[in-house]
Design a protein around this motif. Sequence first.
Motif, PDB file in Angstrom:
ATOM      1  N   ASP A 135      53.004  38.582  -7.638  1.00  0.00           N
ATOM      2  CA  ASP A 135      52.256  38.015  -6.520  1.00  0.00           C
ATOM      3  C   ASP A 135      50.857  37.574  -6.920  1.00  0.00           C
ATOM      4  OD1 ASP A 135      54.399  38.520  -4.804  1.00  0.00           O
ATOM      5  OD2 ASP A 135      53.703  40.554  -4.386  1.00  0.00           O
ATOM      6  N   LYS A 138      49.101  32.111  -9.113  1.00  0.00           N
ATOM      7  CA  LYS A 138      49.011  30.854  -8.364  1.00  0.00           C
ATOM      8  C   LYS A 138      48.801  29.723  -9.362  1.00  0.00           C
ATOM      9  CE  LYS A 138      46.940  30.383  -4.415  1.00  0.00           C
ATOM     10  NZ  LYS A 138      48.067  30.269  -3.472  1.00  0.00           N
ATOM     11  N   THR A 212      45.686  35.401  -7.149  1.00  0.00           N
ATOM     12  CA  THR A 212      45.481  35.312  -5.699  1.00  0.00           C
ATOM     13  C   THR A 212      44.216  36.053  -5.282  1.00  0.00           C
ATOM     14  OG1 THR A 212      46.986  37.193  -5.457  1.00  0.00           O
ATOM     15  CG2 THR A 212      47.919  35.007  -5.175  1.00  0.00           C
ATOM     16  N   ARG A 325      60.676  32.816  -6.334  1.00  0.00           N
ATOM     17  CA  ARG A 325      59.227  32.642  -6.160  1.00  0.00           C
ATOM     18  C   ARG A 325      58.751  31.346  -6.787  1.00  0.00           C
ATOM     19  NH1 ARG A 325      54.036  33.386  -7.992  1.00  0.00           N
ATOM     20  NH2 ARG A 325      52.614  34.233  -6.419  1.00  0.00           N
ATOM     21  N   GLY A 329      52.601  29.672  -5.265  1.00  0.00           N
ATOM     22  CA  GLY A 329      52.140  30.815  -4.481  1.00  0.00           C
ATOM     23  C   GLY A 329      51.568  30.443  -3.127  1.00  0.00           C
ATOM     24  N   ASP A 330      52.138  29.418  -2.473  1.00  0.00           N
ATOM     25  CA  ASP A 330      51.606  28.977  -1.174  1.00  0.00           C
ATOM     26  C   ASP A 330      52.751  28.802  -0.182  1.00  0.00           C
ATOM     27  OD1 ASP A 330      52.843  26.661  -2.023  1.00  0.00           O
ATOM     28  OD2 ASP A 330      50.987  25.581  -2.461  1.00  0.00           O
ATOM     29  N   LYS A 361      55.625  35.457   4.930  1.00  0.00           N
ATOM     30  CA  LYS A 361      54.292  35.129   4.419  1.00  0.00           C
ATOM     31  C   LYS A 361      54.350  33.800   3.660  1.00  0.00           C
ATOM     32  CE  LYS A 361      52.045  38.286   2.210  1.00  0.00           C
ATOM     33  NZ  LYS A 361      51.763  39.341   1.197  1.00  0.00           N
ATOM     34  N   ASP A 362      53.247  33.073   3.695  1.00  0.00           N
ATOM     35  CA  ASP A 362      53.142  31.830   2.933  1.00  0.00           C
ATOM     36  C   ASP A 362      52.659  32.145   1.520  1.00  0.00           C
ATOM     37  OD1 ASP A 362      53.943  30.340   5.102  1.00  0.00           O
ATOM     38  OD2 ASP A 362      51.908  29.923   5.787  1.00  0.00           O
ATOM     39  N   ASP A 363      53.547  32.835   0.765  1.00  0.00           N
ATOM     40  CA  ASP A 363      53.177  33.283  -0.578  1.00  0.00           C
ATOM     41  C   ASP A 363      54.041  32.674  -1.676  1.00  0.00           C
ATOM     42  OD1 ASP A 363      55.535  34.523   0.046  1.00  0.00           O
ATOM     43  OD2 ASP A 363      54.858  36.559  -0.392  1.00  0.00           O
TER      44      ASP A 363
END
Length: 557
Positions: A135, A138, A212, A325, A329-330, A361-363
């Motif tokens: 996580d 990005k 992040t 993933r 990361g958005d 989540k917007d991850d």
Amino acid sequence: MGSNPSKQKEKRSQSVAEVRILANGHVPPRRTVSTLSRVAEVSGREKRNPEEPVVEFPQEEYKDGKLGITSKDTILNYLDSVEDGELFCDPDFNADRFALFYSDRDASDFYWKRPVDLVEEWQTPQLMVDGVTRDDIKQGTLGDCWFLSACAAVSQKKEFMKKIVPSDQPLCGPGYKGVVHFRFWRFGDWVDVYIDDLLPTVNGKLVYGRCTEPQEFWVALIEKAYAKLHGSYEAIEGGQSMDALVDLTGGIPRLYEIQDKDPFLYRMIEKAQQKGAFITCSRKGNWKLSTKADPNGLVSGHAYTVTEVRKIKHVRGEDKLVRIRNPWGDNNEWKGSWSDSDVNWTWVDDQTKKEIGLQAKDDGEFWMSYRDFCKQFQEVTICQYGPDFDGDGVVDKFGCYACVKGRWECDKNAGGSRNDLQKFATNPQYILTLPEADDFDPQKDDPDLEGLCSIVISLMQEHRQSTRNVKVKKLQIGFFLYRTEDPTKKLSPQHFRYTPDSGKSGVYINYREVSQQFELEPGHYMLIPSTFHHNEAADYMIRVFGEKSFTLEGPLE
């Protein structure tokens, strides 16, 4: 109607063969083994990666491979010469335009800043905050999702990240000298890469990969270290995830092209994930034109990380799901069935959602059905950090390992493919001796494997950067195995003409590394690595893994 077990087994074996053929990117016509031995390799295969860089490097042969690698003693001597209050500035990778680009691009908007200058006054910059996780990552404006998706995969194994990213490296305060170091696996060895902590910014913000958390910097710094190994940031725009996975782990990569909804491939991914293998997937397309996601939320020409696979039971039955993933990361996530807020999740009980860590989540991380996964993605890369002997995606323990390095030299032993058997016979020939069959458990093992030896063979061509502005030429490579009764003599052209091979890597292809697994009878085998074209000079490395003890000797003179 009841199922026929023998037919099920036959179908599964066919599926294994199809996956392995596809992994080599070639489906040969149906011929008997005896006919195959007499068929020449009409052509090799140039595989164009969808993430090609915007500007092509000129190419040349490999030279010394020392680009980006500086000894620890050299760095320590340099630091001793730095006056108190001064910080390390890497003389081998200066913070300038040439570190950013090998092409003639404008760098006037870029400014180099250290982490201490990129955080708020009340924040303390750190290499890692509470360890390393997927996580953290990005992606920025650099097209290196192939590398960052590999980082996300490997970040799930703490023992590897501790080796790659040594801890206790301050970015400010006591002991801080402005230097950071990482470790990468390069052509058989772990090497240390030292960099300064100056990072490229635009308008005061990091422009490439970042964490992040604003006070965490391991992603930006490992990306810089990897760029240093390749000569510049621009040089890592476009690549293959399997190469990055090997550089981060020293493991054995296998690339699978997804064909329809293959249940065996799902099982292989599932078991590989359970046993800790590193898995990425990619979509074909031109990444240079994909600055935003398609309407379905996925990005063309883009590499992703497979973070989990799971069979989910719910009120309407059961579904095979894959969690993926996006290194961006958005909020660019899958928008179809089983996406974060999809109605399908109302069928699933709260306990199951909790167990799999479902979050809206917007991850960049999302679930999707395996059916949709096979429709939307075209390739899967599985990197084992030990050999997978039985092809089930599980890392098996091995009792023996051998590694040899050599070189194809023009007019000597660079014989090329079997298109010319006289020349092919001049290629290096290694004797692989398998003294005894593997242990066999009739309660667990496939009966077809009784009396056989499981062997994994990998051939890697030397492909480390030598200079900043010239790429090492990537050749089409492959290898063959031939049974022999005399382990002291090289095989002749007549042998290749009239004797079928016992195994091969597949079609010649311009990958950095090709690998294959074999189930062979005990005995002596000649292992022959070669390029497709005659008289192509290059260094190579052969790695062999076996369950039982074996020997690898040569090349024979």
